[in-house]
Scaffold this active site. Structure first.
Site, PDB file in Angstrom:
ATOM      1  N   SER A  11       0.810  -1.224   0.000  1.00 46.44           N
ATOM      2  CA  SER A  11       0.000   0.000   0.000  1.00 46.44           C
ATOM      3  C   SER A  11       0.838   1.265   0.000  1.00 46.44           C
ATOM      4  O   SER A  11       0.297   2.367   0.019  1.00 46.44           O
ATOM      5  CB  SER A  11      -0.915   0.012   1.233  1.00 46.44           C
ATOM      6  N   SER A  27       5.578   5.200  -3.483  1.00 44.32           N
ATOM      7  CA  SER A  27       6.193   6.517  -3.350  1.00 44.32           C
ATOM      8  C   SER A  27       5.802   7.207  -2.050  1.00 44.32           C
ATOM      9  O   SER A  27       6.551   8.018  -1.523  1.00 44.32           O
ATOM     10  CB  SER A  27       5.783   7.397  -4.542  1.00 44.32           C
ATOM     11  N   TRP A  64       8.878  -6.514  -3.068  1.00 41.26           N
ATOM     12  CA  TRP A  64       9.885  -6.116  -4.057  1.00 41.26           C
ATOM     13  C   TRP A  64      11.214  -5.757  -3.396  1.00 41.26           C
ATOM     14  O   TRP A  64      11.857  -4.759  -3.752  1.00 41.26           O
ATOM     15  CB  TRP A  64       9.378  -4.946  -4.913  1.00 41.26           C
ATOM     16  N   ILE A  65      11.631  -6.564  -2.442  1.00 40.10           N
ATOM     17  CA  ILE A  65      12.863  -6.282  -1.724  1.00 40.10           C
ATOM     18  C   ILE A  65      14.039  -6.957  -2.429  1.00 40.10           C
ATOM     19  O   ILE A  65      14.104  -8.189  -2.517  1.00 40.10           O
ATOM     20  CB  ILE A  65      12.770  -6.765  -0.262  1.00 40.10           C
ATOM     21  N   GLU A 109      14.074   3.214  -6.215  1.00 40.46           N
ATOM     22  CA  GLU A 109      14.797   4.221  -5.439  1.00 40.46           C
ATOM     23  C   GLU A 109      14.289   5.627  -5.734  1.00 40.46           C
ATOM     24  O   GLU A 109      15.058   6.585  -5.820  1.00 40.46           O
ATOM     25  CB  GLU A 109      16.300   4.107  -5.674  1.00 40.46           C
ATOM     26  N   GLY A 110      12.988   5.739  -5.866  1.00 36.21           N
ATOM     27  CA  GLY A 110      12.367   7.023  -6.171  1.00 36.21           C
ATOM     28  C   GLY A 110      12.031   7.086  -7.641  1.00 36.21           C
ATOM     29  O   GLY A 110      12.926   7.176  -8.485  1.00 36.21           O
ATOM     30  N   THR A 111      10.740   6.992  -7.988  1.00 35.51           N
ATOM     31  CA  THR A 111      10.382   7.075  -9.402  1.00 35.51           C
ATOM     32  C   THR A 111      10.791   8.442  -9.948  1.00 35.51           C
ATOM     33  O   THR A 111      10.786   9.441  -9.234  1.00 35.51           O
ATOM     34  CB  THR A 111       8.867   6.897  -9.614  1.00 35.51           C
ATOM     35  N   ASP A 135       9.185  10.335 -11.774  1.00 36.65           N
ATOM     36  CA  ASP A 135       8.064  11.279 -11.699  1.00 36.65           C
ATOM     37  C   ASP A 135       8.055  11.985 -10.343  1.00 36.65           C
ATOM     38  O   ASP A 135       7.883  13.206 -10.260  1.00 36.65           O
ATOM     39  CB  ASP A 135       6.749  10.521 -11.901  1.00 36.65           C
TER      40      ASP A 135
END
Length: 631
Positions: A197, A200, A226-227, A439-441, A443
């Site tokens: 949930s 970002s 997704w680790i 590691e941060g999209t 967008d």
């Protein structure tokens, strides 16, 4: 008389600090961490030496960009050179990226070889079992990894760039002494933040840790998805909500806390490896925590400070992505050039065709800028800078998009051969796609850059506004700010800081860039006046401001490196000059186009149409049913 004075007095603009959190910015991308800020007087703007941050005030803060950093001493250079040769030999003789991709794991000989090389502990201090490398040394070795196998790169990066990086940055002496020797000796580490949930928006994580009745442990429950290294890690940096007493209200609130969690604590399990498009040899899995007892001494960075810990870990490691992807781009360019030098069409090699030359030139410039950013930021960090977070975010976005473009164009140049598995480019393209997401999209990072810079500019404009309330006591501030802007505006001189740092051969390009910086500062003022705090909702504008920021910073970096090359001489100096000039020319043209969109009501009206189109598609749950074609 002074433009800033007119803005402040006539408009009476309200420039409150913009609440970045109101956009639900992610832990992955948000500004707060960059701001392990020192306390400051109310109403004062903190000094920030970031080149990018000061762009939003229309000013050139040159000290972190000019001259190009040269931070390695002779001993560090010798150490690095001793590591480069065995690293390159390992990837040419031992590691097999095609095999790793096929079996969907890094094969045992490669893993063992990487441990023996010390590749999993590059920045751990030598006294604790690592190689003790600087950021710049680390970047050079990561570049080799990226040139050969991005899946292996993720395995290494998930372990040290983020997996145990929190222990390096925030660990107590006891935590470092206990865990760092272990992560150097075949115990994998992982960074566990993302949940089903919360992607970002890391503040919305559900995993919880409650203090045990005896006060000696936190009891952890929840799951992460997704680790990277999730199925192998023995030591994990895990983020969970914990109850914390608010010092202001006395009420109990939830705040994120970081923990060092061992699989050996019990209650830690994982799902099977995920099936992915690319980086297949990197282990990616869900991780589950069922009543895991964590000793209180394993809190990392203090209870309730997990958000800051996560941000600093991610910010600290992003430059490595640019270094790795510069290596990937070099490989793609080499494959395309080797093919083009041999391929004949219409009676001549295709390198004679202008269309091919344009492709290769742009690929070379993108590589040059990406590599230059990586070593610029690593050099800043090695010099002790604390003001590189926006630059690191830009480097991640720029590198991931540039590498995708370069790989795609390499395939295009090679035609059908580029599409074949044997060339290796299809694997590289699959591997590359994730870099714009994790590691941060990109967008979210664009919004992070734009909003953080606007917040800084807004706070400064408010400080100037306050100064006008007591002008006799603040003449220094008023005249300093006004003179910086008016001199540029009326063309009495160019911004002084640019000309004195670039080589004489690059003065024209520097002058064009300085004009872009001034125009950018004006656009930020206009945006602050027009939108105020509601700018957080104007993503159409924010994205274009971010793109302009990327182009300005990348041009400054290229001019800095090319200037250093010209001063040093050497065979590549004129080649670097041409790349810096060509890149700056195209970049400043894009800046002008983006700023025109920001200031043009007509373009914003078009965005309103686009928003309406998107809403129609959402409502239809797909493409809107159209009137039938009369064929």
């Amino acid at each position: 008389m002074f433009r800033v004075a007119r803005i402040v007095i006539q408009q009476q603009v309200k420039c409150e600090t913009i609440p970045i959190r109101s956009l639900k910015m992610s832990a992955v991308a948000s500004a707060q961490a960059q701001v392990a800020e020192k306390p400051r007087a109310k109403g004062a703007t903190q000094e920030d030496y970031s080149f990018v941050m000061n762009l939003f005030r229309g000013q050139i803060e040159a000290r972190q960009v000019f001259p190009y950093p040269n931070v390695l001493n002779e001993e560090q250079r010798d150490t690095l050179q001793m590591l480069i040769d065995p690293c390159e030999k390992f990837f040419s003789e031992v590691n097999n990226p095609s095999k790793n991709d096929t079996i969907e794991k890094v094969d045992e000989p490669s893993l063992n070889g990487l441990w023996e090389l010390g590749a999993f502990s590059l920045q751990v201090p030598q006294e604790l079992g690592g190689l003790g490398l600087s950021n710049t040394q680390y970047a050079r070795l990561v570049e080799i990894v990226g040139a050969n196998d991005l899946g292996v790169g993720i395995t290494l990066g998930a372990h040290q760039s983020i997996g145990f990086k929190g222990i390096l940055l925030f660990g107590t002496p006891e935590q470092k002494a206990k865990y760092l020797p272990r992560v150097c000796n075949k115990e994998f580490a992982a960074f566990c933040l993302t949940e089903p949930s919360s992607g970002s928006d890391a503040g919305s994580i559900k995993t919880r840790a409650e203090l045990s009745p005896d006060g000696k442990h936190f009891i952890l429950n929840g799951s992460k998805i997704w680790i990277s290294n999730g199925g192998m890690a023995e030591i994990m940096t895990v983020f969970a909500q914990t109850p914390v007493q608010d010092p202001k209200t006395g009420k109990t609130v939830d705040k994120v806390t970081a923990f060092i969690v061992e699989r050996a604590f019990g209650g830690v399990t994982n799902g099977p490896p995920e099936k992915k498009m690319g980086i297949k040899c990197s282990n990616t899995a869900e991780v589950y925590y069922d009543n895991v007892k964590i000793p209180i001494e394993n809190v990392l960075g203090g209870v309730g400070n997990g958000f800051k810990v996560a941000m600093n870990i991610l910010n600290n490691g992003r430059f490595g992505m640019a270094a790795a992807l510069s290596g990937t781009m070099k490989t793609c360019i080499k494959k395309a050039v080797d093919f083009a030098n041999q391929r004949k069409q219409f009676g001549q090699v295709i390198t004679n065709f202008g269309g091919i030359q344009e492709k290769i030139a742009k690929m070379a410039m993108l590589h040059y800028v990406t590599e230059s950013m990586a070593y610029m930021i690593s050099g800043n960090m090695d010099s002790g800078s604390q003001h590189y977070h926006l630059e690191a975010a830009i480097s991640k976005c720029f590198a991931s998009e540039a590498a995708w473009y370069v790989c795609d164009e390499a395939i295009q140049i090679m035609g059908g051969m580029g599409f074949m598995k044997e060339t290796g480019l299809e694997r590289i393209m699959r591997d590359l796609r994730i870099f714009r997401i994790f590691e941060g999209t990109n967008d979210i990072l664009r919004l992070f850059v734009a909003l953080t810079g606007i917040q800084y500019a807004g706070a400064h404009l408010k400080e100037l506004q306050n100064a006008f309330k007591h002008p006799t006591a603040n003449l220094g501030l008023i005249f300093e700010e006004a003179s910086k802007r008016v001199v540029r505006k009326v063309g009495l001189s160019s911004p002084p800081s640019m000309d004195q740092y670039v080589h004489n051969d690059l003065l024209q390009a520097a002058s064009e860039l300085a004009k872009s910086i001034d125009s950018f500062g004006e656009s930020i003022e206009m945006v602050l006046i027009k939108y105020g705090k509601s700018i957080v909702n104007e993503q159409y504008i924010l994205n274009r401001l971010a793109n302009a920021t990327f182009d300005i910073y990348s041009s400054a970096v290229a001019l800095s490196r090319a200037s250093a090359a010209l001063r040093a001489g050497g065979e590549s100096a004129q080649h670097e000059r041409q790349m810096a000039e060509a890149w700056t020319l195209e970049a400043t043209q894009r800046v002008a186009a983006n700023l025109k969109i920001v200031s043009s009501g007509r373009n914003l009206d078009n965005f309103t149409k686009m928003s309406s189109i998107a809403k129609n598609v959402f409502k239809a749950e797909g493409v809107v049913q159209l009137n039938p074609l009369k064929l």
